[in-house]
Scaffold this motif. Structure first.
Motif, short mmCIF file in Angstrom:
data_model
loop_
_atom_site.label_atom_id
_atom_site.label_comp_id
_atom_site.label_asym_id
_atom_site.label_seq_id
_atom_site.Cartn_x
_atom_site.Cartn_y
_atom_site.Cartn_z
N ASN A 520 33.08 39.04 59.74
CA ASN A 520 33.31 39.94 60.86
C ASN A 520 34.35 39.28 61.77
OD1 ASN A 520 31.91 38.14 62.77
ND2 ASN A 520 30.02 38.87 61.80
N GLU A 521 34.54 39.83 62.95
CA GLU A 521 35.60 39.34 63.83
C GLU A 521 35.38 37.89 64.28
OE1 GLU A 521 36.07 43.63 63.64
OE2 GLU A 521 34.34 42.30 63.83
N GLN A 522 34.14 37.42 64.24
CA GLN A 522 33.87 36.04 64.66
C GLN A 522 33.03 35.30 63.63
OE1 GLN A 522 32.27 36.08 68.71
NE2 GLN A 522 34.33 35.85 69.54
N SER A 523 33.26 35.57 62.38
CA SER A 523 32.49 34.89 61.33
C SER A 523 33.07 33.51 61.02
CB SER A 523 32.47 35.76 60.06
OG SER A 523 33.79 36.04 59.63
N ILE A 524 32.30 32.75 60.26
CA ILE A 524 32.74 31.44 59.77
C ILE A 524 33.61 31.67 58.53
CG2 ILE A 524 32.00 29.21 58.87
CD1 ILE A 524 31.13 29.64 61.73
N PRO A 525 34.81 31.11 58.48
CA PRO A 525 35.66 31.30 57.30
C PRO A 525 35.47 30.18 56.28
CG PRO A 525 36.92 30.20 58.99
CD PRO A 525 35.52 30.38 59.55
N PRO A 526 35.77 30.44 55.00
CA PRO A 526 35.90 29.34 54.05
C PRO A 526 37.10 28.48 54.44
CG PRO A 526 35.79 31.47 52.93
CD PRO A 526 36.01 31.74 54.38
#
Length: 546
Positions: A520-526
């Motif tokens: 989502n807009e503030q998720s944790i990225p790989p």
């Protein structure tokens, strides 16, 4: 040589564009819906839980768990469907089909997502609504409970109290907040100084991963189990249920509320509160809540409301307050002794004596107000001149408040990396800023005022980074567009929410969701996610108020 470098650069550029474009999958809505029906569960048809825009109860399903009117938009053409899962297999099917056909997934439990990320997006998406999965099982002998993600805190507290009057769960007090989102973001509540926060008491979990598998603590591994306790589970999977430890509480607790207007010396009392609130006995939680109020003749002022909860009797509480904060002028008639369950009605401002059954009232939409929330952590007392600057801005609102929630106690003894939630030792208190308004035309004005208040507070709060609480979601501190993820941008908001725990969260994300499906807009990225620099002008805009 320069020509060779130029050629290599162009080849690399072409390769990066190719990789970036290859990752863009155009959603196939028809195949997605057919996939859901094909993976139907025997005995519990997913069609009974599936709502599209053509369904007569689609709007009511959307509104039932949509809390902020700023983002309430059932006519969003990007919203393909709502799956109000009635069985774990419905969750599995939704995950598998959404991933297979390029549909973004938004997961909703109680609908208290302050920025609407659980029910809104600017790319084709499906809402996976968990509210039907609300089973609660309490084991008094082991002081444990299993609670499904769609249950709310009112139901959980009621169920525990029915089983045993001297057991409780360390969580928040708003009864309509969904367990799934509340716990996964940290779970702050008024037992924090004695027992810590919700994630400190999670001992197992059931989660649907990116492949549709149901995992528990043993099968998911300790890295993922660590991440979903305070790191926001929506970045890693879909929480089905948590197994929690229950804590011992006395059968009778004491609460009080004392108000001090500015004219009654509220600023002086609040300043003194900062010096003592985090040092009081762990059994005592004393919140300060500055709020806009109006006098009899309509004049606007600020009243600082002091709410307390004490794990003990009134006489002992009186002695503690009169010694540590005599400026509050606490009287015995201000104090009420009651059960743990009844304290929840007190915190929700119901009249003393209101039956606890009100905690089971279901949320009914559509939402009535627009609102905006922000947060801060405070390491040292705010000087009186700083408080007065905050009052000056706050008085420009018609309906706004702050919650100054004390730290100290056990929170000073829990390591910052014990769970993904990092905001532990060194905090005096946490601030929640909250503004409400009834008219969409006033949105820009109020968002501007919130920014002004936040800017005024900046010199007096944590810095480098300026910390923020994930459960008080705030897109102003950094966000990605709905369909893209930039590691650079994620590090901006991620460092504020997770501090030094962000690196481990990103490594865990890379291991368990390398394709970045759960976003989502503030998720944790790989770690390896690449931002599409080559199409900036045509990128999807950030989520904004509607």
């Amino acid at each position: 040589m320069k020509e060779l470098v130029s050629i290599l650069f162009l080849l690399l550029l072409a390769l990066l564009v190719s990789i970036s474009n290859a990752k863009v999958t155009k959603p196939n809505v028809g195949n997605f819906l057919r996939c859901l029906r094909y993976r139907n569960s025997p005995g519990i048809p997913i069609t009974e839980a599936l709502y599209t825009h053509n369904n007569s109860i689609f709007a009511s399903s959307y509104f039932s768990y949509t809390n902020n009117k700023r983002y309430a938009n059932p006519n969003n053409t990007n919203l393909i469907a709502i799956v109000a899962a009635k069985h774990e297999s419905h969750v599995q099917a939704t995950v598998v089909c959404a991933k297979s056909y390029g549909v973004q997934l938004r997961i909703r439990s109680g609908g208290h997502d302050f920025e609407g990320l659980s029910y809104n997006s600017y790319v084709p998406f499906v809402i996976l609504d968990m509210h039907n999965l609300r089973s609660i099982t309490v084991d008094v002998s082991k002081k444990k409970a299993w609670v499904q993600a769609g249950a709310n805190l009112g139901e959980l507290n009621t169920k525990i109290a029915e089983a045993n009057k001297t057991l409780a769960f360390a969580a928040g007090v708003c009864p309509s907040v969904g367990v799934g989102g509340h716990i996964s973001g940290g779970g702050y509540g008024n037992l924090i100084r004695k027992h810590g926060i919700s994630v400190d008491h999670v001992v197992d979990a059931k989660l649907v991963d990116t492949n549709g598998n149901i995992l528990n603590r043993a099968t998911m591994g300790e890295d993922l189990f660590w991440a979903i306790r305070g790191g926001g589970s929506a970045s890693f999977g879909v929480i089905l249920a948590y197994k929690i430890n229950l804590v011992k509480i006395p059968e009778i607790l004491t609460v009080f509320k004392v108000n001090k207007t500015l004219e009654q010396g509220g600023t002086d009392v609040l300043y003194k509160w900062q010096l003592v609130a985090s040092k009081l006995p762990e059994e005592l939680f004393l919140r300060a809540m500055p709020q806009i109020t109006f006098g009899e003749s309509g004049e606007k002022t600020i009243t600082v409301k002091f709410y307390a909860q004490f794990l003990g009797r009134a006489e002992k509480l009186m002695a503690i307050i009169n010694k540590s904060l005599p400026e509050l002028e606490l009287k015995r008639e201000d104090c009420y002794e009651m059960s743990w369950l009844n304290t929840m009605t007190f915190w929700m401002n119901y009249p003393v004596g209101t039956p606890a059954s009100v905690l089971l009232n279901k949320v009914a939409g559509p939402p009535g107000l627009f609102y905006k929330c922000k947060s801060d952590y405070v390491k040292k007392p705010i000087p009186k001149e700083g408080i007065e600057k905050m009052w000056k801005t706050m008085l420009k609102f018609n309906n706004a408040f702050m919650e100054w929630n004390p730290y100290g106690g056990v929170m000073d003894r829990i390591p910052t990396n014990a769970t993904a939630f990092p905001h532990r030792k060194g905090n005096l208190f946490k601030i929640q800023y909250f503004a409400l308004w009834p008219d969409a035309n006033a949105t820009d004005t109020h968002l501007g005022l919130m920014k002004e208040l936040y800017d005024v507070a900046e010199p007096y709060v944590s810095s480098n980074p300026r910390e923020a609480f994930l459960n008080y979601r705030d897109l102003d501190i950094g966000s990605n567009p709905s369909g893209e993820t930039s590691v650079k941008e994620a590090k901006i908001y991620g460092s504020k929410y997770f501090l030094g725990n962000l690196k481990r969260l990103m490594e865990t994300k890379t291991k368990y969701d390398p394709d970045n499906f759960f976003k989502n807009e503030q998720s944790i990225p790989p770690v390896h996610v690449m931002y599409n620099f080559f199409n900036n002008e045509q990128s999807i805009p950030p989520l904004r108020a509607m």
